[in-house]
Design an enzyme around this catalytic site. Structure first.
Site, PDB file in Angstrom:
ATOM      1  N   SER A   1       0.883  -1.182   0.084  1.00  9.35           N
ATOM      2  CA  SER A   1      -0.295  -0.017   0.000  1.00  9.35           C
ATOM      3  C   SER A   1       1.006   1.312   0.027  1.00  9.35           C
ATOM      4  O   SER A   1       1.899   1.171   0.571  1.00  9.35           O
ATOM      5  CB  SER A   1      -1.107  -0.153   1.464  1.00  9.35           C
ATOM      6  OG  SER A   1      -1.516   1.215   1.630  1.00  9.35           O
TER       7      SER A   1
ATOM      8  N   TYR B   1      -2.162  -1.671  10.366  1.00  8.40           N
ATOM      9  CA  TYR B   1      -2.390  -1.732   8.679  1.00  8.40           C
ATOM     10  C   TYR B   1      -0.987  -1.407   8.071  1.00  8.40           C
ATOM     11  O   TYR B   1      -0.350  -2.257   7.278  1.00  8.40           O
ATOM     12  CB  TYR B   1      -3.402  -0.947   8.372  1.00  8.40           C
ATOM     13  CG  TYR B   1      -3.708  -1.098   6.771  1.00  8.40           C
ATOM     14  CD1 TYR B   1      -4.402  -1.996   6.213  1.00  8.40           C
ATOM     15  CD2 TYR B   1      -3.458  -0.112   5.861  1.00  8.40           C
ATOM     16  CE1 TYR B   1      -4.562  -2.347   4.848  1.00  8.40           C
ATOM     17  CE2 TYR B   1      -3.602  -0.071   4.523  1.00  8.40           C
ATOM     18  CZ  TYR B   1      -3.972  -1.407   4.044  1.00  8.40           C
ATOM     19  OH  TYR B   1      -4.202  -1.631   2.887  1.00  8.40           O
TER      20      TYR B   1
HETATM   21  N1  LIG Z   1      -9.003  -0.029  -1.097  1.00  9.63           N
HETATM   22  C1  LIG Z   1      -7.684   0.727  -1.084  1.00  9.63           C
HETATM   23  O1  LIG Z   1      -7.690   1.777  -0.865  1.00  9.63           O
HETATM   24  C2  LIG Z   1      -6.346  -0.010  -0.894  1.00  9.63           C
HETATM   25  C3  LIG Z   1      -5.152   0.636  -0.960  1.00  9.63           C
HETATM   26  C4  LIG Z   1      -3.927   0.054  -0.938  1.00  9.63           C
HETATM   27  C5  LIG Z   1      -3.892  -1.215  -0.800  1.00  9.63           C
HETATM   28  N2  LIG Z   1      -4.980  -2.057  -0.769  1.00  9.63           N
HETATM   29  C6  LIG Z   1      -4.812  -3.665  -0.501  1.00  9.63           C
HETATM   30  O2  LIG Z   1      -5.592  -4.249  -1.702  1.00  9.63           O
HETATM   31  C7  LIG Z   1      -6.020  -5.438  -1.216  1.00  9.63           C
HETATM   32  C8  LIG Z   1      -7.400  -5.540  -1.475  1.00  9.63           C
HETATM   33  O3  LIG Z   1      -8.152  -4.634  -0.911  1.00  9.63           O
HETATM   34  P1  LIG Z   1      -9.680  -4.059  -1.487  1.00  9.63           P
HETATM   35  O4  LIG Z   1      -9.656  -2.747  -1.122  1.00  9.63           O
HETATM   36  O5  LIG Z   1      -9.952  -4.585  -2.802  1.00  9.63           O
HETATM   37  O6  LIG Z   1     -10.495  -4.874  -0.016  1.00  9.63           O
HETATM   38  P2  LIG Z   1     -11.813  -5.625  -0.012  1.00  9.63           P
HETATM   39  O7  LIG Z   1     -13.023  -5.070  -1.244  1.00  9.63           O
HETATM   40  O8  LIG Z   1     -12.164  -5.683   1.416  1.00  9.63           O
HETATM   41  O9  LIG Z   1     -11.201  -7.162  -0.291  1.00  9.63           O
HETATM   42  C9  LIG Z   1     -10.438  -7.993   0.436  1.00  9.63           C
HETATM   43  C10 LIG Z   1     -10.471  -9.292  -0.240  1.00  9.63           C
HETATM   44  O10 LIG Z   1      -9.648 -10.045   0.557  1.00  9.63           O
HETATM   45  C11 LIG Z   1     -10.291 -11.215   1.064  1.00  9.63           C
HETATM   46  N3  LIG Z   1      -9.901 -11.715   2.361  1.00  9.63           N
HETATM   47  C12 LIG Z   1      -9.813 -10.953   3.535  1.00  9.63           C
HETATM   48  N4  LIG Z   1      -9.511 -11.848   4.615  1.00  9.63           N
HETATM   49  C13 LIG Z   1      -9.219 -13.059   4.104  1.00  9.63           C
HETATM   50  C14 LIG Z   1      -8.740 -14.357   4.698  1.00  9.63           C
HETATM   51  N5  LIG Z   1      -8.495 -14.240   5.728  1.00  9.63           N
HETATM   52  N6  LIG Z   1      -8.464 -15.234   3.733  1.00  9.63           N
HETATM   53  C15 LIG Z   1      -8.558 -15.076   2.355  1.00  9.63           C
HETATM   54  N7  LIG Z   1      -9.116 -14.092   2.086  1.00  9.63           N
HETATM   55  C16 LIG Z   1      -9.195 -13.036   2.675  1.00  9.63           C
HETATM   56  C17 LIG Z   1     -11.776 -10.993   1.053  1.00  9.63           C
HETATM   57  O11 LIG Z   1     -12.407 -11.890   0.713  1.00  9.63           O
HETATM   58  P3  LIG Z   1     -13.274 -12.883   1.840  1.00  9.63           P
HETATM   59  O12 LIG Z   1     -13.726 -11.975   2.935  1.00  9.63           O
HETATM   60  O13 LIG Z   1     -14.458 -13.677   1.089  1.00  9.63           O
HETATM   61  O14 LIG Z   1     -12.161 -13.706   2.184  1.00  9.63           O
HETATM   62  C18 LIG Z   1     -11.723 -10.090  -0.279  1.00  9.63           C
HETATM   63  O15 LIG Z   1     -11.963 -10.765  -1.298  1.00  9.63           O
HETATM   64  C19 LIG Z   1      -5.806  -5.394   0.122  1.00  9.63           C
HETATM   65  O16 LIG Z   1      -4.771  -6.082   0.472  1.00  9.63           O
HETATM   66  C20 LIG Z   1      -5.640  -4.100   0.655  1.00  9.63           C
HETATM   67  O17 LIG Z   1      -4.836  -4.051   1.804  1.00  9.63           O
HETATM   68  C21 LIG Z   1      -6.257  -1.566  -0.923  1.00  9.63           C
END
Ligand SMILES: NC(=O)c1ccc[n+]([C@@H]2O[C@H](COP(=O)([O-])OP(=O)(O)OC[C@H]3O[C@@H](n4cnc5c(N)ncnc54)[C@H](OP(=O)(O)O)[C@@H]3O)[C@@H](O)[C@H]2O)c1
Length: 249
Positions: A139, A152
């Site tokens: 991130s 985080y």
């Molecule tokens: N959104 C942002 O602004 C942002 C910025 C920088 C980095 N990121 C990173 O990008 C990645 C995706 O984030 P997102 O924003 O798309 O979040 P999101 O929509 O909440 O998606 C998170 C995903 O991770 C899965 N997950 C969570 N816990 C898990 C577990 N214990 N085992 C397996 N799968 C799991 C969830 O599926 P289930 O709940 O069905 O398991 C879901 O598919 C993350 O690593 C986040 O830190 C996001």
């Protein structure tokens, strides 16, 4: 199910929602076979109806006991992986007035140790590809400190260091390693944020940028650049950054 000769195969984690879901679609539209993991299919349901090149492989990446099963399941669908995008993650913020210190444990075990479990799952299959690519999602939060992001931010910084080190150790095996550093993306993970999120973009836009950037296999790819510049200032002028972000008494 066997793969068509020359069909490229990617494993995407966190594929049921947000960035991982949009990225899975991007790969499918480009003709890849996609093995998609999360605990539940969630938003993948409609994609599964649309593409027979998509397979859902359930995986709770915090559960070490599932590693062997998931590895076997992936290998029944493909003898190798050309790419693995280890994207799954979660976010919680520390409330310093009533700190839940156990949260550090929860976040590290999903974001960091969960990603390490995913590496254990996919590395043998990556090594069987002719030009393998291992990708992890960190991130932009690691570029400068944010209040309440103790857990985080630390988990994402751990991912970045882990991947930098792994890149060196995987050189003899020809596995390229990329660390992605997204800025703010409009997903369920950020929709609960109550603070300003500069340069917020849609998951589709983020997935497009990530997909295009991965083509050249950079060591790291941080986006959007405007946020990178803002955080560069924060990192190089820490007192200014502190004055702007630290909560007032
Ligand atoms: N959104 C942002 O602004 C942002 C910025 C920088 C980095 N990121 C990173 O990008 C990645 C995706 O984030 P997102 O924003 O798309 O979040 P999101 O929509 O909440 O998606 C998170 C995903 O991770 C899965 N997950 C969570 N816990 C898990 C577990 N214990 N085992 C397996 N799968 C799991 C969830 O599926 P289930 O709940 O069905 O398991 C879901 O598919 C993350 O690593 C986040 O830190 C996001």
């Amino acid at each position: 199910m066997s793969t068509v000769v020359d069909e490229k195969v990617v494993w995407v984690t966190g594929a049921s929602s947000g960035i991982g879901l949009a990225l899975s679609r991007r790969y499918l539209e480009d003709g890849w076979r996609v093995l998609a993991s999360a605990r539940t299919p969630g938003g993948l349901d409609s994609l599964l109806k649309e593409f027979d090149r998509l397979t859902f492989v359930p995986f709770d990446m915090t559960d070490d006991s599932q590693i062997g099963t998931v590895q076997n399941t992936l290998s029944t669908y493909s003898a190798h992986l050309d790419c693995a995008v280890l994207n799954a993650g979660t976010c919680e913020y520390l409330d310093i007035h009533e700190p839940d210190w156990k949260m550090m444990n929860r976040i590290m075990s999903v974001n960091f140790l969960g990603l390490v479990n995913c590496v254990e799952v996919c590395l043998p299959l990556l090594k069987k590809a002719s030009r393998p690519h291992l990708v992890g999602v960190s991130s932009q939060a690691v570029q400068a400190a944010f209040p309440q992001a103790e857990a985080y931010g630390a988990s994402k910084a751990a991912i970045r260091y882990f991947l930098s080190s792994l890149r060196m150790d995987l050189k003899p095996f020809n596995v390229d390693v990329t660390c992605l550093l997204p800025g703010f993306v409009d997903t369920p993970l950020t929709q609960k944020n109550t603070f300003d999120m500069p340069f917020l973009m849609s998951p589709e836009e983020a997935a497009k940028r990530m997909f295009d950037a991965l083509e050249s296999r950079p060591y790291e790819y941080a986006f959007p650049k405007r946020l990178t510049a803002m955080l560069w200032i924060g990192r190089h002028f820490p007192k200014l950054w502190f004055a702007k972000l630290a909560p007032k008494k």
